[in-house]
Design a protein around this motif. Sequence first.
Motif, PDB file in Angstrom:
ATOM      1  N   TYR A  75      -2.201   3.333  -2.287  1.00 47.78           N
ATOM      2  CA  TYR A  75      -2.421   3.843  -3.719  1.00 47.78           C
ATOM      3  C   TYR A  75      -1.085   4.426  -2.369  1.00 47.78           C
ATOM      4  N   ASP A  76      -0.610   5.106  -2.083  1.00 48.36           N
ATOM      5  CA  ASP A  76      -0.241   5.850  -1.557  1.00 48.36           C
ATOM      6  C   ASP A  76       1.374   5.042  -1.106  1.00 48.36           C
ATOM      7  N   TYR A  77       1.179   3.741  -0.608  1.00 48.82           N
ATOM      8  CA  TYR A  77       2.750   3.525  -0.735  1.00 48.82           C
ATOM      9  C   TYR A  77       2.908   3.044  -2.316  1.00 48.82           C
ATOM     10  N   ALA A  78       2.222   2.233  -3.237  1.00 53.23           N
ATOM     11  CA  ALA A  78       2.412   1.942  -4.671  1.00 53.23           C
ATOM     12  C   ALA A  78       2.980   2.914  -5.134  1.00 53.23           C
ATOM     13  N   GLU A  79       2.473   4.593  -4.487  1.00 57.79           N
ATOM     14  CA  GLU A  79       2.905   5.343  -5.944  1.00 57.79           C
ATOM     15  C   GLU A  79       3.886   5.792  -5.061  1.00 57.79           C
ATOM     16  N   ARG A  80       4.359   5.804  -3.882  1.00 57.17           N
ATOM     17  CA  ARG A  80       5.985   5.900  -3.569  1.00 57.17           C
ATOM     18  C   ARG A  80       6.803   5.112  -4.156  1.00 57.17           C
ATOM     19  N   LYS A  84       3.630   6.810 -10.033  1.00 60.60           N
ATOM     20  CA  LYS A  84       2.619   7.307 -10.893  1.00 60.60           C
ATOM     21  C   LYS A  84       1.709   6.441 -11.476  1.00 60.60           C
ATOM     22  N   GLY A  87       0.974   3.291  -9.068  1.00 62.55           N
ATOM     23  CA  GLY A  87       0.272   3.651  -7.896  1.00 62.55           C
ATOM     24  C   GLY A  87      -1.449   3.552  -8.413  1.00 62.55           C
ATOM     25  N   THR A  90      -2.866   0.497  -8.082  1.00 60.08           N
ATOM     26  CA  THR A  90      -3.082  -0.654  -6.843  1.00 60.08           C
ATOM     27  C   THR A  90      -4.267   0.482  -6.182  1.00 60.08           C
ATOM     28  N   GLY A  91      -4.062   1.988  -6.479  1.00 63.40           N
ATOM     29  CA  GLY A  91      -5.562   2.024  -5.848  1.00 63.40           C
ATOM     30  C   GLY A  91      -6.791   2.054  -5.911  1.00 63.40           C
ATOM     31  N   SER A 364       0.950  -4.091  -2.893  1.00 65.80           N
ATOM     32  CA  SER A 364       1.694  -3.452  -1.760  1.00 65.80           C
ATOM     33  C   SER A 364       2.874  -4.152  -1.251  1.00 65.80           C
ATOM     34  N   ALA A 367       5.351  -2.698  -2.766  1.00 65.90           N
ATOM     35  CA  ALA A 367       5.916  -1.714  -1.763  1.00 65.90           C
ATOM     36  C   ALA A 367       6.690  -1.489  -0.572  1.00 65.90           C
TER      37      ALA A 367
END
Length: 432
Positions: A75-80, A84, A87, A90-91, A364, A367
Amino acid sequence: MTDGRLKRTLTPTLLWGLGVGYVISGMYFGWNLGLEKGGTLGMALATFLVMILYTCFSFSYAELACAIPKAGGAYDYAERAFKKDIGFITGLAQIIEFVFAPPAIAIAIGAYFNLAFPQVPILPAAITVYVIFAGLNLYGVKAAANFELIVTILAVGELLLFSTLTLPHFSFSYFTQNPFPNGWSGAFAALPFAIWFFLGIEGVANVAEETIHPQKDILRGFGWALITLIILCTLVFVASVGIGGWETIVYDASGSRSDSPLPLALGRIFSADHVFYKLLVGIGLFGLIASFHGLLLASGRATFEFGKIGNAPKFLGRVHPRFQTPANALIFNSILGILILCTGKTAEIIIISVFGALTLYIFSMLAVLQLRKKSSEMNRPFRVPLYPYTPIMALVLAFICLIALCYNNRQLAMVYFSILLFFFLIFKLFKK
């Protein structure tokens, strides 16, 4: 601790234990159902393809995990990389993977318990396991990881013992018996069960916030775990099939599909009363417990991160003030898991979990590529070798696997994508 942070206690050895532990149940059950689809050759081709996928994916994912060491993982990788919406998708896919995998393993644990103690019904045993290991995860990550390391070592030792006992009885004629019953379509249909051999290793990234030196140790955990799993996968596949043909480890005496392939293989050499058979069933439980317990741990962190940043109800993102663990997320996931395992549909549960994993892998890898362009200045303690070919290879293979999975499981694909769409719409309405 009341500041909402998770405690850093994990070392490279504990990360290896988690990485192997998340996955090792795939050696004990589930993969054999792919033989029904592809036969020996079809399953072997699917497994080889999946080995390449996971090798490329793990090194690429390690770059992300070392650069962004957060409990949300994918989640954090895709959101970055993509903001949103991507992300969230993915999360959510990550949570689906980690919530659906433990019930499949719990059913297998119940089946192994039933083999050892026929008077114990499968479903009550599976539910009891959920309650016990949710409690251990609530108590603390270091205690959970130390337990994981112990049971993982026992499970690896048991697989090596199984291979030592069965390989002397290997027969090439059995191994090549009816090797390709459904042709190339069977090889593609076997892909989700080949993925089950390795599914969950990415959970190492979800404990990055609890790792003492994440920028160094995450890579070691991924690398050592992947090498161990490739060796074990090869040994188990060859030893199990070569002892009597693939049909003998897919179907039990009644002709039903079995969740206990290794006891079926060993039963061709030793009687059910033999010490080695009992040892396999007994220690085999540790392999299943290692993955079950480890994936509970990873799923708790993924759901915790969703609650923490407001993509799910806030109570899921709270840390227990005494144990410093994501208690609410663990309890919530366990309740969902118990409801799922009550369906008793092992193959279908595995396939939905694999849908979630492949979605995670695709976004991912995108990302990795996007962040190299968008955030070239980002501190990357580890850079994936042979960039961009390594993440592109993982991306292409994951996409091929997803297409094959959709084609061969149309109804389950509808279920999976409906879950994604439903919660995405709720997310958009809630955010507004």
